[in-house]
Enzyme design. Sequence first.
Site, PDB file in Angstrom:
ATOM      1  N   PHE A 152       1.717   5.859  -3.110  1.00  0.00           N
ATOM      2  CA  PHE A 152       1.631   4.849  -4.176  1.00  0.00           C
ATOM      3  C   PHE A 152       1.682   3.419  -3.625  1.00  0.00           C
ATOM      4  CE2 PHE A 152       4.394   8.479  -5.114  1.00  0.00           C
ATOM      5  CZ  PHE A 152       3.447   9.259  -5.758  1.00  0.00           C
ATOM      6  N   CYS A 153       1.086   3.235  -2.443  1.00  0.00           N
ATOM      7  CA  CYS A 153       1.044   1.910  -1.797  1.00  0.00           C
ATOM      8  C   CYS A 153       2.445   1.338  -1.606  1.00  0.00           C
ATOM      9  CB  CYS A 153       0.170   0.941  -2.588  1.00  0.00           C
ATOM     10  SG  CYS A 153      -1.553   1.416  -2.703  1.00  0.00           S
ATOM     11  N   ASN A 154       3.427   2.214  -1.394  1.00  0.00           N
ATOM     12  CA  ASN A 154       4.796   1.767  -1.141  1.00  0.00           C
ATOM     13  C   ASN A 154       5.343   2.570   0.036  1.00  0.00           C
ATOM     14  OD1 ASN A 154       7.563   1.070  -1.231  1.00  0.00           O
ATOM     15  ND2 ASN A 154       7.449   0.732  -3.435  1.00  0.00           N
TER      16      ASN A 154
END
Length: 776
Positions: free
Chosen positions: A396-398
């Site tokens: 999740f782009c984290n």
Amino acid sequence: MAFSSEYSTEEAQKIECDFKRLKDKCYLDHAGTALYGESQMRAVQELLTGGLYCNPHTSRTMEDLIDLVRYRVLRWFNTRSSEYSVVFTAGTTASLKLVAETFNFDTDDKAGAFVYLRDSHTSVLGMREIVRTGRIAAIERRELLRALNEGCSRPVAATGHPSLLVFPAQCNFNGVKYPLELLDVIERNGLPGYVGDTFHVCLDAASYVSTSRLDLTRHKPAFVCVSFYKIFGYPTGLGALLVRKDEESCLTGKRYYGGGTVKIAMSNKNFHVGRETLTERFEDGTLNFLSIVSLLPCFETLEGLISPTAELTTIERISQHTFRIARYCFQQLQQLEHANGSKVIKLYHDTSFGDARSQGAIVNFNVLNDTGAYVGFAEVACMASSHSIYLRTGCFCNPGACQRHLRLTDEDVWRHFQAGHVCGDANDLIDGQPTGSVRVSFGYMSRVADVDRLVSMIARCYIRRTIPGPLAISREEIVAHYKDHDRSRLVEICLFPIKSCGAFRVAGRGAEWPLCTSGLRYDREFVIVDEHGLAVTQKKITDLCRILPKINLETQAMTLQHPQMEYDLKIDLRPVTSDEWQRVRICQTKVCQDSVQGVDCGEEAADWISLALGVSGLRLLRHSSDINQRAHRNGRHREISLNNQAQFLLVNRTSVQWIYDRIEDWDALGPAPPPLDSLVDRFRGNLIVETVRPLEEREWRQVTIGERTLSVDGPCTRCQMICIDQATGAKTVEPLRTIGREFGGKMRFGVYLSLGETFDGNGTLVCDASVSGTYE
């Protein structure tokens, strides 16, 4: 678990009516984007079609209307124009980039520090590349929270080195909320370990504001970054940077200027004078003014659906609703167990969903099998898709939060990258270790039934109701069980002239089919595209499987049949001659992420296809190697037509029997157990073989069929298409569920094959030919 609704019966009915398109779907990716309602889009359309909205650089009226939207945005966040400026941007990422580019870290003696929470979105990590300071550091979650109680020993001096701290109000990985009291404490007392630095806080509020109220009267960060599609679903590509008035002097590093942001600019001298206000200086070029004015009906319709009360605003009521649903989901998943008592779900959370002030409407998890091993998130996503459940998988782009919760070291992440894993791919398990997880998130239109549907899918597909014996396969037992034949042979040749449509079968002893440089002649040579030019597959229209082709090699013609059509369609298979090139229509589409061009087959074919499938605007395209070739995906430059991965897909009928014998829930395959060949058809293999023992094709490195040797390019990773009955188009959950269970979460069945690099394009494959595999 009991669930108490925040909405009245009337409100719930209005929301259900506004989202009729969700009737048979389960949307669980609100953190990815909110969904727009029908009344919202009608209101936007009425606004845009009911007025004349021109360039704000032309119309003072348009400028005033945009300022009215600024006022409405500030009111949503409970502040006013005397406290904050609103700079419209392309979204949160653009807002963060703008802060990074323009924040002034310099003082006479020492530059300030750029500090960011490690559990931040990659858009925050990207700020490291452009901030104008060499003092860059990540802060861990525990260190940030410690600042709430400790800070510096005394308030920092107002003349300290200007430093920037960036952290999210809510983590987009698992929805944990950070106490906004941090904003005031850190600006007043600084960060432990940064004595002499005056911190200005930039709040990444994209995830938070989607379902929570940000009250800028109570807490006042220097900078706030938001995206409006996170709240309303529409418009996309529009966000805002909110800048506190007394912090505007920190953003002095802007160098570029575009139309409308200057008082004067000379073309023959490097000279310009910027406009007065921050908004005027920072909004380069023409604003996305139609999207900006569309925010007005977005605010109004949302408040019309969920009315504020004397105690709670609209967004506060949404926060209560979504938190209760997320908590219900969290609790339901916690309770799932296998027959041996082991947990089905591994949850990744920093709270136990006790309070909406500390937890947002996101639930993050992985699925475990009964041995405690992880089920790959790609399999879960595939199974969810077959149940019309929309959810998100990956990191999740984290990457920071993902590493922390999955307990991945930097060395693990690098090892995964070296093994071929990159952000966004389906490489979900490496050496049994997950590379990401599953995220479900909720919005104001979410229903308790959505949670029940998710939990039911997981229970049906992944819970073992009985304690199984060992899954190891004994070769002696297998050979003893499968004694129907004494040699391995090619049973049937199947080609699929139109991608995702029915098969043309070549069967019977001695029946043969010619080869060409791309595999079987005429295999996947045609594709159906929609009115937008996008390739159509059974994932979108299951009835494609009922278009059945028949090919006559002598006349080079193909006939298409469909049970609902009173007449057949005839297609000429002869290649387009050089004299005809000027008259054909060339179209472009995408197949398996590759751009390909094809020749349009004309109006008669388009009309027949559209009528047969009951979808208007469909076209039939024919791929031609004279126009372009698609390279083999594993780097070997072998020609393929419109196949997904390779020239051939081999499916072992004996292996399908092995799967068939292990299906526990026959209701999951339809009203009655299907014949074995019906299950074989679902795998859509080109070469249907039958071997002495099942699954031996998984070990082959080369295959010899008759006198033809083919190389094995790797296993076929399966998707929900194998859950479509190829005779009727009906969807089921099997055999995908059993494959995932029996192979430890890997959705692989069948192998890809290719002709040798020296193949000259001549030759045939013959049914009933012997088959033998070569092992390493």
